[in-house]
Design a protein around this motif. Sequence first.
Motif, short mmCIF file in Angstrom:
data_model
loop_
_atom_site.label_atom_id
_atom_site.label_comp_id
_atom_site.label_asym_id
_atom_site.label_seq_id
_atom_site.Cartn_x
_atom_site.Cartn_y
_atom_site.Cartn_z
N HIS A 66 0.84 -1.21 0.00
CA HIS A 66 0.00 0.00 0.00
C HIS A 66 0.87 1.26 0.00
N HIS A 83 2.38 5.13 8.15
CA HIS A 83 2.17 3.68 8.08
C HIS A 83 3.22 2.93 8.87
N HIS A 125 3.04 9.89 4.53
CA HIS A 125 2.17 8.71 4.47
C HIS A 125 2.97 7.46 4.85
FE LIG Z 1 -2.48 4.79 3.74
#
Ligand SMILES: [Fe+2]
Length: 359
Positions: free
Chosen positions: A59, A150, A146
Amino acid sequence: MSPRSCSPVSPSSVSRSDLVAALEHARERTEGLLDPLSDEQLTRQVSPLQSPLVWDLAHIGHFEELWLLRRVGGRSAVSPKFDDLYDSFAHPRDERGRLPLLSPEAARAYVREVREAVLGLLPELSFNGGDPLLERGFVVGMVVQHELQHAETMAQTLALAGLHAREPQQEVTASGEVVVPGGPFTLGSTDPWAYDNERPAHVVDVPPFRIDRALVTNGEYAAFVEDGAAAPPGWDPVARPHAPVQHISFDEADAYVRWAGKRLPTEPEWEKAAKTVAGELEHLTGAVWQWTSSFFDGYPGFSAFPYAEYSEAFFGSDYRVLRGGSWFTDPLVARPTFRNWDLPQRQQIFSGLRCARDV
Ligand SMILES: [Fe+2]
């Protein structure tokens, strides 16, 4: 740029080498967590609240591909299947373990392939040409943050699996309260890498209030547990009575402050304290996230940028805001205006609390 921020960009310019360094820094944190793990550890669904780590990894690569290679660079998709598999809105965390995810080896190859293409693309881009997505490296900053965010989510998963340290290492030494005088201050950020939910910066009048210099400790929380409150998961107050209490939900934090005859700070109060009396307060960042009493919502004049799914989709009365940053949070993320949010019952995050009171 806020004085506490360690962001490598400056308000007036950004260099490509700064952007590359920020991307590499985020990747080092990801690899530092994941490289020692076996395939079984990477593919396991540890908890319904968390994704399998290999989902987070791919991701991260997909987000980078989507924003830098496709949106900015105009490239075509590496694989059209990934738009569904690695979209966080398409699949809740508890079902990601049953998806036909990339294997750990394939996920590693994918994120490497994306990163190599991004490094090849950066020299072609203009970061001071008036495109708001590119201006002062915003979109690169978004991709970096981001990945770092994460990494913290993955550290929570590892903590739940018993594979990673799960405590703040700090000891609380401060005591007492600070009175923050009433009056206006500027809430929000003009940092070029700030998220849409930190904007627009605007003046807010905050009445005077008192806020504790210190976080609530395990020792203090123990008295609340002796009075009938539930113990936080994995808790051993005897081991480190002076460490900040962690894995506290909003509901528990709110119950604790009421029991103690105090209250949680509102979000504007927390930020005003961070901006005006930071020198008086211990562990503003770097220990545990701190619950506020505020719901997560947009500031007056909010406008979603560059996509509504980062913040706007969570606005309303479901989520409460946390401020500060944990022992794991990267300094590049933990600016005093950064807004974290979660559901009031959640305790897998590295969250604790600081008390406030009316004057
Ligand atoms: Fe994300």
